[in-house]
Design a protein around this motif. Structure first.
Motif, mmCIF file in Angstrom:
data_model
loop_
_atom_site.group_PDB
_atom_site.id
_atom_site.type_symbol
_atom_site.label_atom_id
_atom_site.label_comp_id
_atom_site.label_asym_id
_atom_site.label_seq_id
_atom_site.Cartn_x
_atom_site.Cartn_y
_atom_site.Cartn_z
ATOM 1 N N UNK A 1 57.458 49.801 73.948
ATOM 2 C CA UNK A 1 56.417 49.051 73.257
ATOM 3 C C UNK A 1 56.670 49.028 71.758
ATOM 4 N N UNK A 2 57.054 50.176 71.211
ATOM 5 C CA UNK A 2 57.317 50.257 69.777
ATOM 6 C C UNK A 2 58.543 49.430 69.384
ATOM 7 N N UNK A 3 59.545 49.396 70.237
ATOM 8 C CA UNK A 3 60.724 48.566 69.958
ATOM 9 C C UNK A 3 60.346 47.091 69.920
ATOM 10 N N UNK A 4 59.503 46.669 70.861
ATOM 11 C CA UNK A 4 59.055 45.277 70.871
ATOM 12 C C UNK A 4 58.261 44.949 69.614
ATOM 13 N N UNK A 5 57.386 45.859 69.204
ATOM 14 C CA UNK A 5 56.618 45.635 67.977
ATOM 15 C C UNK A 5 57.530 45.542 66.760
ATOM 16 N N UNK A 6 58.528 46.399 66.716
ATOM 17 C CA UNK A 6 59.462 46.387 65.591
ATOM 18 C C UNK A 6 60.203 45.049 65.539
ATOM 19 N N UNK A 7 60.642 44.561 66.685
ATOM 20 C CA UNK A 7 61.342 43.275 66.726
ATOM 21 C C UNK A 7 60.436 42.132 66.296
ATOM 22 N N UNK A 8 59.175 42.168 66.733
ATOM 23 C CA UNK A 8 58.237 41.122 66.349
ATOM 24 C C UNK A 8 57.988 41.132 64.843
ATOM 25 N N UNK A 9 57.822 42.333 64.281
ATOM 26 C CA UNK A 9 57.583 42.439 62.839
ATOM 27 C C UNK A 9 58.784 41.938 62.061
ATOM 28 N N UNK A 10 59.976 42.296 62.489
ATOM 29 C CA UNK A 10 61.184 41.837 61.791
ATOM 30 C C UNK A 10 61.279 40.314 61.834
ATOM 31 N N UNK B 1 48.649 36.761 52.297
ATOM 32 C CA UNK B 1 47.481 36.621 53.154
ATOM 33 C C UNK B 1 47.848 35.899 54.448
ATOM 34 N N UNK B 2 48.567 34.817 54.324
ATOM 35 C CA UNK B 2 48.975 34.072 55.510
ATOM 36 C C UNK B 2 49.906 34.922 56.374
ATOM 37 N N UNK B 3 50.806 35.644 55.758
ATOM 38 C CA UNK B 3 51.747 36.474 56.491
ATOM 39 C C UNK B 3 51.007 37.566 57.261
ATOM 40 N N UNK B 4 50.037 38.234 56.625
ATOM 41 C CA UNK B 4 49.292 39.274 57.316
ATOM 42 C C UNK B 4 48.462 38.696 58.460
ATOM 43 N N UNK B 5 47.931 37.506 58.267
ATOM 44 C CA UNK B 5 47.192 36.867 59.357
ATOM 45 C C UNK B 5 48.128 36.579 60.537
ATOM 46 N N UNK B 6 49.318 36.118 60.230
ATOM 47 C CA UNK B 6 50.286 35.854 61.298
ATOM 48 C C UNK B 6 50.695 37.142 62.002
ATOM 49 N N UNK C 1 48.781 41.303 68.039
ATOM 50 C CA UNK C 1 47.571 41.655 68.782
ATOM 51 C C UNK C 1 47.364 43.161 68.756
ATOM 52 N N UNK C 2 47.271 43.687 67.550
ATOM 53 C CA UNK C 2 47.220 45.129 67.345
ATOM 54 C C UNK C 2 46.066 45.760 68.110
ATOM 55 N N UNK C 3 44.939 45.107 68.162
ATOM 56 C CA UNK C 3 43.789 45.673 68.853
ATOM 57 C C UNK C 3 44.035 45.857 70.341
ATOM 58 N N UNK C 4 44.825 44.996 70.941
ATOM 59 C CA UNK C 4 45.092 45.096 72.379
ATOM 60 C C UNK C 4 46.104 46.192 72.693
ATOM 61 N N UNK C 5 47.057 46.429 71.801
ATOM 62 C CA UNK C 5 48.132 47.359 72.088
ATOM 63 C C UNK C 5 47.671 48.800 71.941
ATOM 64 N N UNK C 6 46.959 49.109 70.857
ATOM 65 C CA UNK C 6 46.587 50.514 70.612
ATOM 66 C C UNK C 6 45.101 50.691 70.531
#
Length: 82
Positions: A43-52, A66-71, A77-82
């Protein structure tokens, strides 16, 4: 004398069997813990790839923070993962 030796050996065998059962239950708990940790690692690897990917796209488009943080929030979907 022979019977005493057999009894002592039998007692040692019983002790070893008890130790083996304790070790096997301990190993099973470690295996289960490893399964959970491997899942979290994936899960953490997937998150890292998405962030990159988000950071690279944001840098290419020169978007404001602001736009970047919204994206990032939408993409991860941080609320769903943790």
């Amino acid at each position: 004398m022979f019977s005493k030796t057999v009894v002592k050996q039998g007692e040692k065998i019983i002790q070893l069997e008890k130790q083996n059962t304790l070790l096997s239950t301990e190993n099973e708990s470690y295996k289960e813990e490893n399964k959970v940790l491997r899942y979290e690692l994936e899960e953490l690897k997937l998150l890292k790839d998405k962030i990159a990917r988000i950071v690279l796209n944001a840098d290419k488009k020169q978007e404001n923070y602001f736009v970047t943080f919204e994206k990032i929030k939408k993409e991860l979907d941080v609320g769903k993962t943790y």
